[in-house]
Design a protein around this motif. Structure first.
Motif, PDB file in Angstrom:
ATOM      1  N   TYR A  31      22.978 -17.794 -14.086  1.00  0.00           N
ATOM      2  CA  TYR A  31      22.216 -16.864 -13.246  1.00  0.00           C
ATOM      3  C   TYR A  31      21.132 -16.123 -14.024  1.00  0.00           C
ATOM      4  CZ  TYR A  31      21.124 -13.204  -9.902  1.00  0.00           C
ATOM      5  OH  TYR A  31      20.457 -12.365  -9.054  1.00  0.00           O
ATOM      6  N   ASP A  32      21.446 -15.703 -15.239  1.00  0.00           N
ATOM      7  CA  ASP A  32      20.490 -14.896 -16.001  1.00  0.00           C
ATOM      8  C   ASP A  32      19.631 -15.714 -16.975  1.00  0.00           C
ATOM      9  OD1 ASP A  32      22.565 -15.528 -17.702  1.00  0.00           O
ATOM     10  OD2 ASP A  32      22.893 -13.482 -18.400  1.00  0.00           O
ATOM     11  N   SER A  33      19.616 -17.032 -16.810  1.00  0.00           N
ATOM     12  CA  SER A  33      18.791 -17.885 -17.673  1.00  0.00           C
ATOM     13  C   SER A  33      17.311 -17.590 -17.486  1.00  0.00           C
ATOM     14  CB  SER A  33      19.020 -19.362 -17.340  1.00  0.00           C
ATOM     15  OG  SER A  33      20.330 -19.742 -17.629  1.00  0.00           O
ATOM     16  N   ALA A  34      16.569 -17.769 -18.564  1.00  0.00           N
ATOM     17  CA  ALA A  34      15.106 -17.673 -18.475  1.00  0.00           C
ATOM     18  C   ALA A  34      14.608 -18.974 -17.854  1.00  0.00           C
ATOM     19  CB  ALA A  34      14.508 -17.480 -19.867  1.00  0.00           C
ATOM     20  N   LEU A  35      14.020 -18.876 -16.675  1.00  0.00           N
ATOM     21  CA  LEU A  35      13.555 -20.055 -15.947  1.00  0.00           C
ATOM     22  C   LEU A  35      12.071 -19.898 -15.613  1.00  0.00           C
ATOM     23  CD1 LEU A  35      16.576 -20.357 -13.505  1.00  0.00           C
ATOM     24  CD2 LEU A  35      16.085 -21.838 -15.472  1.00  0.00           C
ATOM     25  N   PRO A  36      11.336 -20.998 -15.594  1.00  0.00           N
ATOM     26  CA  PRO A  36       9.917 -20.903 -15.244  1.00  0.00           C
ATOM     27  C   PRO A  36       9.742 -20.554 -13.770  1.00  0.00           C
ATOM     28  CG  PRO A  36      10.553 -23.196 -15.561  1.00  0.00           C
ATOM     29  CD  PRO A  36      11.742 -22.362 -15.906  1.00  0.00           C
ATOM     30  N   GLU A  37       8.791 -19.692 -13.503  1.00  0.00           N
ATOM     31  CA  GLU A  37       8.506 -19.282 -12.127  1.00  0.00           C
ATOM     32  C   GLU A  37       7.028 -19.441 -11.833  1.00  0.00           C
ATOM     33  OE1 GLU A  37      10.427 -15.818 -10.492  1.00  0.00           O
ATOM     34  OE2 GLU A  37      11.467 -15.492 -12.382  1.00  0.00           O
ATOM     35  N   LEU A  38       6.713 -19.549 -10.574  1.00  0.00           N
ATOM     36  CA  LEU A  38       5.307 -19.607 -10.178  1.00  0.00           C
ATOM     37  C   LEU A  38       4.630 -18.281 -10.527  1.00  0.00           C
ATOM     38  CD1 LEU A  38       5.542 -21.261  -6.654  1.00  0.00           C
ATOM     39  CD2 LEU A  38       4.771 -22.317  -8.762  1.00  0.00           C
ATOM     40  N   PRO A  39       3.378 -18.332 -10.937  1.00  0.00           N
ATOM     41  CA  PRO A  39       2.661 -17.102 -11.271  1.00  0.00           C
ATOM     42  C   PRO A  39       2.183 -16.366 -10.018  1.00  0.00           C
ATOM     43  CG  PRO A  39       1.231 -18.982 -11.551  1.00  0.00           C
ATOM     44  CD  PRO A  39       2.584 -19.525 -11.183  1.00  0.00           C
ATOM     45  N   GLU A  40       1.568 -15.229 -10.224  1.00  0.00           N
ATOM     46  CA  GLU A  40       0.911 -14.492  -9.138  1.00  0.00           C
ATOM     47  C   GLU A  40      -0.423 -15.184  -8.852  1.00  0.00           C
ATOM     48  OE1 GLU A  40       1.501 -11.378  -7.516  1.00  0.00           O
ATOM     49  OE2 GLU A  40       3.493 -11.200  -8.384  1.00  0.00           O
ATOM     50  N   PRO A  41      -0.752 -15.428  -7.597  1.00  0.00           N
ATOM     51  CA  PRO A  41      -2.076 -15.967  -7.285  1.00  0.00           C
ATOM     52  C   PRO A  41      -3.133 -14.889  -7.517  1.00  0.00           C
ATOM     53  CG  PRO A  41      -0.589 -16.128  -5.403  1.00  0.00           C
ATOM     54  CD  PRO A  41       0.085 -15.301  -6.440  1.00  0.00           C
ATOM     55  N   GLY A  42      -4.370 -15.290  -7.574  1.00  0.00           N
ATOM     56  CA  GLY A  42      -5.451 -14.324  -7.725  1.00  0.00           C
ATOM     57  C   GLY A  42      -5.430 -13.293  -6.608  1.00  0.00           C
ATOM     58  N   GLY A  43      -5.771 -12.052  -6.936  1.00  0.00           N
ATOM     59  CA  GLY A  43      -5.731 -10.953  -5.978  1.00  0.00           C
ATOM     60  C   GLY A  43      -6.572 -11.167  -4.740  1.00  0.00           C
ATOM     61  N   GLU A  44      -7.598 -12.010  -4.830  1.00  0.00           N
ATOM     62  CA  GLU A  44      -8.442 -12.265  -3.664  1.00  0.00           C
ATOM     63  C   GLU A  44      -7.781 -13.211  -2.661  1.00  0.00           C
ATOM     64  OE1 GLU A  44      -8.872 -15.615  -6.348  1.00  0.00           O
ATOM     65  OE2 GLU A  44      -8.982 -13.474  -6.755  1.00  0.00           O
ATOM     66  N   LEU A  45      -6.673 -13.827  -3.058  1.00  0.00           N
ATOM     67  CA  LEU A  45      -5.994 -14.791  -2.198  1.00  0.00           C
ATOM     68  C   LEU A  45      -4.800 -14.197  -1.455  1.00  0.00           C
ATOM     69  CD1 LEU A  45      -5.979 -17.743  -1.281  1.00  0.00           C
ATOM     70  CD2 LEU A  45      -4.676 -18.295  -3.325  1.00  0.00           C
ATOM     71  N   VAL A  46      -4.170 -13.177  -2.023  1.00  0.00           N
ATOM     72  CA  VAL A  46      -2.962 -12.614  -1.417  1.00  0.00           C
ATOM     73  C   VAL A  46      -3.189 -11.200  -0.884  1.00  0.00           C
ATOM     74  CG1 VAL A  46      -1.321 -14.045  -2.678  1.00  0.00           C
ATOM     75  CG2 VAL A  46      -2.080 -11.902  -3.671  1.00  0.00           C
ATOM     76  N   ALA A  47      -2.440 -10.881   0.188  1.00  0.00           N
ATOM     77  CA  ALA A  47      -2.567  -9.582   0.852  1.00  0.00           C
ATOM     78  C   ALA A  47      -1.672  -8.517   0.213  1.00  0.00           C
ATOM     79  CB  ALA A  47      -2.233  -9.721   2.335  1.00  0.00           C
ATOM     80  N   ARG A  48      -0.686  -8.950  -0.585  1.00  0.00           N
ATOM     81  CA  ARG A  48       0.257  -8.031  -1.224  1.00  0.00           C
ATOM     82  C   ARG A  48       0.874  -8.752  -2.416  1.00  0.00           C
ATOM     83  NH1 ARG A  48       4.710 -10.624  -0.155  1.00  0.00           N
ATOM     84  NH2 ARG A  48       5.250 -11.339   1.912  1.00  0.00           N
ATOM     85  N   PRO A  49       1.564  -8.027  -3.293  1.00  0.00           N
ATOM     86  CA  PRO A  49       2.217  -8.695  -4.428  1.00  0.00           C
ATOM     87  C   PRO A  49       3.258  -9.719  -3.949  1.00  0.00           C
ATOM     88  CG  PRO A  49       2.150  -6.327  -4.780  1.00  0.00           C
ATOM     89  CD  PRO A  49       1.715  -6.571  -3.362  1.00  0.00           C
ATOM     90  N   VAL A  50       3.470 -10.729  -4.767  1.00  0.00           N
ATOM     91  CA  VAL A  50       4.468 -11.766  -4.488  1.00  0.00           C
ATOM     92  C   VAL A  50       5.855 -11.143  -4.484  1.00  0.00           C
ATOM     93  CG1 VAL A  50       5.554 -13.823  -5.474  1.00  0.00           C
ATOM     94  CG2 VAL A  50       3.060 -13.618  -5.443  1.00  0.00           C
ATOM     95  N   HIS A  51       6.721 -11.606  -3.584  1.00  0.00           N
ATOM     96  CA  HIS A  51       8.130 -11.214  -3.575  1.00  0.00           C
ATOM     97  C   HIS A  51       8.913 -12.326  -4.260  1.00  0.00           C
ATOM     98  CE1 HIS A  51       7.619  -8.525   0.238  1.00  0.00           C
ATOM     99  NE2 HIS A  51       6.952  -8.076  -0.805  1.00  0.00           N
ATOM    100  N   ARG A  52       9.853 -11.936  -5.106  1.00  0.00           N
ATOM    101  CA  ARG A  52      10.681 -12.904  -5.845  1.00  0.00           C
ATOM    102  C   ARG A  52      12.148 -12.503  -5.728  1.00  0.00           C
ATOM    103  NH1 ARG A  52       7.175 -15.345  -9.746  1.00  0.00           N
ATOM    104  NH2 ARG A  52       5.207 -14.230  -9.858  1.00  0.00           N
ATOM    105  N   TRP A  53      12.997 -13.515  -5.525  1.00  0.00           N
ATOM    106  CA  TRP A  53      14.436 -13.287  -5.482  1.00  0.00           C
ATOM    107  C   TRP A  53      15.125 -14.396  -6.245  1.00  0.00           C
ATOM    108  CZ3 TRP A  53      11.448 -13.316  -1.011  1.00  0.00           C
ATOM    109  CH2 TRP A  53      11.260 -12.075  -0.405  1.00  0.00           C
ATOM    110  N   ARG A  54      16.308 -14.092  -6.765  1.00  0.00           N
ATOM    111  CA  ARG A  54      17.133 -15.072  -7.482  1.00  0.00           C
ATOM    112  C   ARG A  54      18.515 -15.051  -6.852  1.00  0.00           C
ATOM    113  NH1 ARG A  54      17.438 -16.410 -13.794  1.00  0.00           N
ATOM    114  NH2 ARG A  54      15.198 -16.282 -13.459  1.00  0.00           N
ATOM    115  N   PHE A  55      19.047 -16.238  -6.573  1.00  0.00           N
ATOM    116  CA  PHE A  55      20.366 -16.387  -5.957  1.00  0.00           C
ATOM    117  C   PHE A  55      21.191 -17.394  -6.729  1.00  0.00           C
ATOM    118  CE2 PHE A  55      17.455 -15.225  -2.582  1.00  0.00           C
ATOM    119  CZ  PHE A  55      18.139 -14.258  -1.874  1.00  0.00           C
ATOM    120  N   GLU A  56      22.518 -17.235  -6.681  1.00  0.00           N
ATOM    121  CA  GLU A  56      23.397 -18.250  -7.220  1.00  0.00           C
ATOM    122  C   GLU A  56      24.177 -18.889  -6.077  1.00  0.00           C
ATOM    123  OE1 GLU A  56      26.780 -16.911  -9.621  1.00  0.00           O
ATOM    124  OE2 GLU A  56      26.474 -14.911  -8.828  1.00  0.00           O
ATOM    125  N   SER A  57      24.418 -20.166  -6.191  1.00  0.00           N
ATOM    126  CA  SER A  57      25.137 -20.907  -5.155  1.00  0.00           C
ATOM    127  C   SER A  57      26.613 -20.507  -5.153  1.00  0.00           C
ATOM    128  CB  SER A  57      25.012 -22.405  -5.411  1.00  0.00           C
ATOM    129  OG  SER A  57      25.794 -23.122  -4.470  1.00  0.00           O
TER     130      SER A  57
END
Length: 85
Positions: free
Chosen positions: A55-81
């Motif tokens: 669960y707490d492993s360092a994993l690659p994630e998608l970056p934030e898109p440029g501010g001109e493309l998004v209306a608000r900051p990206v939301h990120r969540w992590r879940f375990e099966s």
């Protein structure tokens, strides 16, 4: 253990297809077990990646898109099966 990372962004009005294309172009430093992309009303895009990792492993994630493309900051969540039904 399977860990799922969820990344959700809302594009500036009318730029949902552009945000969707941007997410599809993003490469991760490692290949996940699975990667799926979704879209929803209000120009929202969701990407879920599944990893065979602790669960707490360092994993690659998608970056934030440029501010001109998004209306608000990206939301990120992590879940375990907890298994399948």
């Amino acid at each position: 253990m399977t860990v799922a990372l969820m990344w959700e962004a809302r594009a500036v009005a009318g730029r949902g297809e552009e945000l969707l294309a941007w997410t599809r172009e993003q490469e991760l430093a490692e290949r996940p077990l699975r990667r799926e992309t979704f879209r929803a009303p209000q120009d929202r895009v969701l990407v879920i990646t599944w990893w065979d990792a602790a669960y707490d492993s360092a994993l690659p994630e998608l970056p934030e898109p440029g501010g001109e493309l998004v209306a608000r900051p990206v939301h990120r969540w992590r879940f375990e099966s907890v298994g399948e039904s």
